[in-house]
Scaffold this motif. Structure first.
Motif, PDB file in Angstrom:
ATOM      1  N   ASP A  92       0.813  -1.208   0.000  1.00 48.13           N
ATOM      2  CA  ASP A  92       0.000   0.000   0.000  1.00 48.13           C
ATOM      3  C   ASP A  92       0.849   1.261   0.000  1.00 48.13           C
ATOM      4  O   ASP A  92       0.324   2.365  -0.050  1.00 48.13           O
ATOM      5  N   PHE A  93       2.152   1.106   0.066  1.00 49.83           N
ATOM      6  CA  PHE A  93       3.041   2.261   0.155  1.00 49.83           C
ATOM      7  C   PHE A  93       2.896   3.165  -1.058  1.00 49.83           C
ATOM      8  O   PHE A  93       2.868   4.378  -0.934  1.00 49.83           O
ATOM      9  N   LYS A  94       2.798   2.563  -2.233  1.00 46.98           N
ATOM     10  CA  LYS A  94       2.682   3.350  -3.460  1.00 46.98           C
ATOM     11  C   LYS A  94       1.453   4.249  -3.404  1.00 46.98           C
ATOM     12  O   LYS A  94       1.525   5.428  -3.724  1.00 46.98           O
ATOM     13  N   GLN A  95       0.333   3.703  -2.959  1.00 48.70           N
ATOM     14  CA  GLN A  95      -0.896   4.489  -2.872  1.00 48.70           C
ATOM     15  C   GLN A  95      -0.731   5.615  -1.863  1.00 48.70           C
ATOM     16  O   GLN A  95      -1.111   6.755  -2.128  1.00 48.70           O
ATOM     17  N   GLN A  96      -0.150   5.315  -0.701  1.00 46.31           N
ATOM     18  CA  GLN A  96       0.045   6.346   0.310  1.00 46.31           C
ATOM     19  C   GLN A  96       0.990   7.418  -0.210  1.00 46.31           C
ATOM     20  O   GLN A  96       0.766   8.612  -0.006  1.00 46.31           O
ATOM     21  N   ILE A 101       1.962  12.909  -2.215  1.00 48.59           N
ATOM     22  CA  ILE A 101       2.409  13.790  -3.295  1.00 48.59           C
ATOM     23  C   ILE A 101       1.264  14.694  -3.728  1.00 48.59           C
ATOM     24  O   ILE A 101       1.456  15.903  -3.933  1.00 48.59           O
ATOM     25  N   HIS A 102       0.064  14.125  -3.848  1.00 48.84           N
ATOM     26  CA  HIS A 102      -1.109  14.923  -4.229  1.00 48.84           C
ATOM     27  C   HIS A 102      -1.353  16.027  -3.197  1.00 48.84           C
ATOM     28  O   HIS A 102      -1.585  17.185  -3.553  1.00 48.84           O
ATOM     29  N   LYS A 109       0.050  24.595  -4.265  1.00 47.28           N
ATOM     30  CA  LYS A 109      -0.874  25.413  -5.054  1.00 47.28           C
ATOM     31  C   LYS A 109      -1.519  26.482  -4.173  1.00 47.28           C
ATOM     32  O   LYS A 109      -1.575  27.655  -4.543  1.00 47.28           O
ATOM     33  N   ARG A 110      -1.995  26.061  -2.972  1.00 47.93           N
ATOM     34  CA  ARG A 110      -2.596  27.030  -2.053  1.00 47.93           C
ATOM     35  C   ARG A 110      -1.575  28.085  -1.637  1.00 47.93           C
ATOM     36  O   ARG A 110      -1.890  29.277  -1.586  1.00 47.93           O
TER      37      ARG A 110
END
Length: 132
Positions: A92-96, A101-102, A109-110
């Motif tokens: 699950d590391f890739k998803q986390q 990153i998102h 951006k903020r």
């Protein structure tokens, strides 16, 4: 965490096995120094023995005492690292990592928008002083 030389031996052995399974046996280690100049050599030797598969005649004179020490709870950062390692092992590391990153991009951006607003406000104040 209260670790002794056999703890380091076990961790090195587990890492060696994981490296053999996951990346062709390649493994990079760094030695950070430790907290006890008297004890670090025994822990370092245990790691080298585990990695080489050999045992030396050197015995840890503090091992029995270390094994009798009580357990110490993990500190919050240690818990985060252990949990993250568990996610990695579960795949699950890739998803986390993607989620982190998102979130970082959203935060950048903020921050960029806030900086842009601040720059525009400063420019407006400067323009007001230039044109009385």
């Amino acid at each position: 965490m209260m670790l002794h030389s056999d703890s380091f031996r076990l961790m090195a052995s587990l890492l060696r096995g994981a490296a053999a399974e996951l990346c062709g046996g390649r493994l990079v280690l760094a030695h950070e120094g430790g907290y006890s100049k008297e004890y670090v050599p025994f822990c370092g030797l245990a790691i080298l023995e585990a990695l080489s598969g050999l045992r030396s005649a050197v015995r840890d004179p503090y091992l029995e005492e270390g094994q009798q020490l009580g357990y110490q709870d993990l500190q919050p950062l240690q818990r985060q690292l252990v949990d993250r390692a568990a996610l990695l092992l579960e795949g699950d590391f890739k998803q986390q990592e993607e989620e982190e990153i998102h979130e970082e991009r959203q935060q950048e951006k903020r921050q960029g928008q806030e900086e842009g607003e601040a720059v525009r406000a400063i420019e407006a104040v400067l323009a007001a002083f230039k044109d009385p």
